[in-house]
Scaffold this motif. Structure first.
Motif, PDB file in Angstrom:
ATOM      1  N   SER A   1       0.831  -1.209   0.000  1.00 25.10           N
ATOM      2  CA  SER A   1       0.000   0.000   0.000  1.00 25.10           C
ATOM      3  C   SER A   1       0.860   1.252   0.000  1.00 25.10           C
ATOM      4  O   SER A   1       1.973   1.268   0.539  1.00 25.10           O
ATOM      5  CB  SER A   1      -0.924   0.012   1.217  1.00 25.10           C
ATOM      6  OG  SER A   1      -0.159   0.038   2.418  1.00 25.10           O
ATOM      7  N   ILE A   2       0.352   2.305  -0.637  1.00 19.97           N
ATOM      8  CA  ILE A   2       0.978   3.632  -0.605  1.00 19.97           C
ATOM      9  C   ILE A   2      -0.050   4.596  -0.033  1.00 19.97           C
ATOM     10  O   ILE A   2      -1.159   4.716  -0.578  1.00 19.97           O
ATOM     11  CB  ILE A   2       1.391   4.088  -2.021  1.00 19.97           C
ATOM     12  CG1 ILE A   2       2.441   3.125  -2.609  1.00 19.97           C
ATOM     13  CG2 ILE A   2       1.933   5.520  -1.993  1.00 19.97           C
ATOM     14  CD1 ILE A   2       2.860   3.467  -4.020  1.00 19.97           C
ATOM     15  N   PRO A   3       0.267   5.244   1.095  1.00 18.72           N
ATOM     16  CA  PRO A   3      -0.687   6.161   1.722  1.00 18.72           C
ATOM     17  C   PRO A   3      -1.219   7.201   0.733  1.00 18.72           C
ATOM     18  O   PRO A   3      -0.472   7.733  -0.096  1.00 18.72           O
ATOM     19  CB  PRO A   3       0.135   6.812   2.840  1.00 18.72           C
ATOM     20  CG  PRO A   3       1.190   5.795   3.166  1.00 18.72           C
ATOM     21  CD  PRO A   3       1.538   5.155   1.852  1.00 18.72           C
ATOM     22  N   GLN A   4      -2.524   7.448   0.799  1.00 13.71           N
ATOM     23  CA  GLN A   4      -3.214   8.429  -0.041  1.00 13.71           C
ATOM     24  C   GLN A   4      -3.216   8.043  -1.525  1.00 13.71           C
ATOM     25  O   GLN A   4      -3.576   8.866  -2.369  1.00 13.71           O
ATOM     26  CB  GLN A   4      -2.581   9.827   0.113  1.00 13.71           C
ATOM     27  CG  GLN A   4      -2.391  10.287   1.541  1.00 13.71           C
ATOM     28  CD  GLN A   4      -3.699  10.306   2.316  1.00 13.71           C
ATOM     29  OE1 GLN A   4      -4.732  10.713   1.813  1.00 13.71           O
ATOM     30  NE2 GLN A   4      -3.643   9.841   3.570  1.00 13.71           N
ATOM     31  N   SER A   5      -2.779   6.823  -1.833  1.00 11.16           N
ATOM     32  CA  SER A   5      -2.717   6.411  -3.243  1.00 11.16           C
ATOM     33  C   SER A   5      -3.497   5.123  -3.493  1.00 11.16           C
ATOM     34  O   SER A   5      -4.350   5.059  -4.371  1.00 11.16           O
ATOM     35  CB  SER A   5      -1.266   6.238  -3.691  1.00 11.16           C
ATOM     36  OG  SER A   5      -1.213   5.797  -5.027  1.00 11.16           O
ATOM     37  N   GLY A   6      -3.202   4.057  -2.727  1.00 11.62           N
ATOM     38  CA  GLY A   6      -3.936   2.811  -2.930  1.00 11.62           C
ATOM     39  C   GLY A   6      -3.056   1.583  -2.762  1.00 11.62           C
ATOM     40  O   GLY A   6      -1.971   1.649  -2.177  1.00 11.62           O
ATOM     41  N   TYR A   7      -3.526   0.466  -3.311  1.00 14.17           N
ATOM     42  CA  TYR A   7      -2.846  -0.827  -3.189  1.00 14.17           C
ATOM     43  C   TYR A   7      -2.314  -1.262  -4.554  1.00 14.17           C
ATOM     44  O   TYR A   7      -3.002  -1.112  -5.579  1.00 14.17           O
ATOM     45  CB  TYR A   7      -3.802  -1.883  -2.642  1.00 14.17           C
ATOM     46  CG  TYR A   7      -4.248  -1.625  -1.217  1.00 14.17           C
ATOM     47  CD1 TYR A   7      -3.571  -2.200  -0.149  1.00 14.17           C
ATOM     48  CD2 TYR A   7      -5.341  -0.813  -0.944  1.00 14.17           C
ATOM     49  CE1 TYR A   7      -3.968  -1.959   1.161  1.00 14.17           C
ATOM     50  CE2 TYR A   7      -5.753  -0.561   0.357  1.00 14.17           C
ATOM     51  CZ  TYR A   7      -5.058  -1.150   1.407  1.00 14.17           C
ATOM     52  OH  TYR A   7      -5.453  -0.919   2.705  1.00 14.17           O
ATOM     53  N   TYR A   8      -1.098  -1.848  -4.535  1.00 18.13           N
ATOM     54  CA  TYR A   8      -0.430  -2.219  -5.778  1.00 18.13           C
ATOM     55  C   TYR A   8       0.121  -3.644  -5.683  1.00 18.13           C
ATOM     56  O   TYR A   8       0.395  -4.149  -4.585  1.00 18.13           O
ATOM     57  CB  TYR A   8       0.719  -1.247  -6.077  1.00 18.13           C
ATOM     58  CG  TYR A   8       0.250   0.162  -6.303  1.00 18.13           C
ATOM     59  CD1 TYR A   8       0.035   0.631  -7.588  1.00 18.13           C
ATOM     60  CD2 TYR A   8       0.010   1.016  -5.221  1.00 18.13           C
ATOM     61  CE1 TYR A   8      -0.413   1.942  -7.796  1.00 18.13           C
ATOM     62  CE2 TYR A   8      -0.437   2.319  -5.413  1.00 18.13           C
ATOM     63  CZ  TYR A   8      -0.657   2.765  -6.706  1.00 18.13           C
ATOM     64  OH  TYR A   8      -1.106   4.037  -6.908  1.00 18.13           O
ATOM     65  N   VAL A   9       0.319  -4.278  -6.860  1.00 18.79           N
ATOM     66  CA  VAL A   9       0.822  -5.650  -6.927  1.00 18.79           C
ATOM     67  C   VAL A   9       2.334  -5.656  -6.745  1.00 18.79           C
ATOM     68  O   VAL A   9       3.050  -4.878  -7.382  1.00 18.79           O
ATOM     69  CB  VAL A   9       0.453  -6.311  -8.274  1.00 18.79           C
ATOM     70  CG1 VAL A   9       0.998  -7.732  -8.340  1.00 18.79           C
ATOM     71  CG2 VAL A   9      -1.059  -6.297  -8.461  1.00 18.79           C
ATOM     72  N   VAL A  10       2.809  -6.554  -5.882  1.00 17.48           N
ATOM     73  CA  VAL A  10       4.244  -6.695  -5.622  1.00 17.48           C
ATOM     74  C   VAL A  10       4.939  -7.343  -6.814  1.00 17.48           C
ATOM     75  O   VAL A  10       4.378  -8.208  -7.492  1.00 17.48           O
ATOM     76  CB  VAL A  10       4.474  -7.547  -4.351  1.00 17.48           C
ATOM     77  CG1 VAL A  10       5.937  -7.944  -4.203  1.00 17.48           C
ATOM     78  CG2 VAL A  10       4.003  -6.791  -3.118  1.00 17.48           C
TER      79      VAL A  10
END
Length: 446
Positions: free
Chosen positions: A58-67
């Protein structure tokens, strides 16, 4: 399956299938809640679990991303299309979950791990297996279950040990599991044979062999047969159970692929056994790791003493047993099984779509196998099977000749390729099937 588990399984499946690219942004929590028809809190909990498993970040204020998955990037086999391997897909091994269970097992069972343990298996695991097997209509007490160092060891023990009838021979289907056939031949175990095809088995002939032969046991794979991929009908399973009791012949039911099939109304022969003539075998290597080397044997009381005497040195490692026990109790096994089942079912569906697209009349006969990992590509007798295998290998398509699954002196062989989808990437299946059909067609014209 609850919504939390559905979210986990769906994202893990898309990740393993390559549908989610490294760095790709996932739907927002609210978007995912709408898509899965659940609450925002359920999505947050699922995303947190996926973060813990290092599938996403996760990136704060941005969302969730695939590793970025380094293992996936290095396991593409450089363009090889693998229809030969029967091992589980490297990209769906539950590395992190099982590592956690190993660590937990050391903490939980640390004093027991330095002893030889019970030769019948870790008591806690056998109790867990009672509930696990019941889901497959295999109702047994813990005292009937023996944990072995893989199913091959159990098969070797059963083939060589004496049975109450005093009869010496093992009846095997043709074709059948090649490693067991190799063992029977190498050890000089008396063997009788009966043909099995994608259409099933001749029950009248089977009963005649049971009645007149010196058969102590009949080895069979009732579900997801290796190499055919097909399963017996309920009528056939009921008939085999009845005949076994009638003619004093034990059935060795190798249900190695039980967890990869459709679990609805898909019972083993054991479920129809009313007289204690079925020995039930289950492997865990197709679900977790081939190297785990744990199998479960459910024994009739009449065979227990002979089996225990012959199997004293074949127990599975205590640490592996303890880790598997924790893995199953925490629900990880069921979740992983469901994920793999859906992935393999999808690959098998893609395989049939490719066959329907590229096949021509008179070339391949392919049974309607919908789950498991194997199916049979049966071809005309005029085709040189070994030459087809060699040409496909040169094209980067790996397959296995059906000849490997027969005893050497068996003459009524069908000519076929055993096709496995466990290591075939979904995006490669159409290309691989097209290559197989092209080489079979080429073989017809030579």
């Amino acid at each position: 399956m609850n919504k939390y588990s559905v979210i986990l399984a769906d994202i893990e499946q898309k990740h393993a299938a390559g549908e989610l690219r490294p760095g790709q942004k996932l739907p927002s929590v609210r978007q995912a809640a709408e898509a899965y028809g659940c609450s925002v809190s359920t999505v947050i909990r699922a995303y947190a679990e996926l973060e813990k498993r290092h599938f996403i970040y996760s990136i704060p204020q941005s969302g969730y991303y695939v590793v970025q998955d380094e293992e996936r990037e290095t396991d593409m086999n450089h363009g090889i299309i693998d229809f030969a391997s029967s091992s589980p897909d490297l990209n769906v091994f539950p590395y992190r979950d099982f590592q956690h269970c190993l660590n937990k097992a050391i903490d939980t069972y640390k004093y027991h791990l330095f002893t030889y343990g019970d030769p019948e298996g870790l008591g806690a695991l056998r109790e867990t297996l009672v509930k696990h097997l019941a889901a497959d209509q295999v109702f047994a007490k813990a005292g009937q279950i023996v944990v072995t160092s893989g199913i091959q060891q159990a098969l070797h023990t059963l083939a060589e040990m004496p049975f109450p009838s005093g009869k010496p021979a093992v009846l095997v289907e043709q074709p059948s599991y090649n490693k067991f056939l190799d063992f029977l031949e190498a050890e000089g175990v008396p063997v009788k044979t009966i043909a099995r095809t994608a259409d099933g088995i001749d029950l009248q002939q089977l009963e005649e062999i049971f009645r007149s032969g010196d058969i102590k046991c009949f080895y069979t794979m009732s579900r997801h047969h290796n190499p055919l991929g097909t399963s017996y009908s309920d009528r056939e399973k009921k008939a085999i159970a009845r005949m076994a009791a009638k003619h004093d012949v034990y059935v060795i039911e190798d249900d190695y692929m039980a967890d990869l099939g459709d679990r609805r109304g898909f019972d083993p022969i054991f479920a129809y056994d009313r007289s204690g003539y079925v020995v039930y075998l289950k492997s865990f290597s197709k679900i977790i790791f081939p190297g785990l080397r744990i199998g479960a044997v459910v024994l009739p009381e009449s065979l227990a003493a002979s089996f225990h005497k012959a199997n004293q040195l074949n127990g599975a490692a205590l640490l592996s047993q303890a880790a598997l026990d924790i893995y199953m109790k925490n629900g990880m096994y069921d979740r992983h099984r469901d994920k793999i089942h859906r992935q393999y079912e999808s690959r098998m569906r893609t395989l049939h779509e490719a066959v329907n697209r590229y096949n021509e009349p008179g070339l391949l006969e392919v049974a309607e196998v919908r789950s498991g990992i194997y199916t049979q590509f049966k071809m005309p007798q005029a085709v040189n099977l070994e030459r087809v295998v060699e040409r496909l290998q040169k094209r980067g398509v790996l397959v296995l000749s059906g000849k490997l699954f027969y005893l050497p002196d068996y003459r009524q062989r069908e000519k076929f390729l055993r096709i496995s989808i466990s290591r075939a990437r979904p995006e490669q299946i159409h290309e691989g099937v097209q290559a197989v059909i092209e080489e079979v067609k080429r073989g017809m014209n030579v």
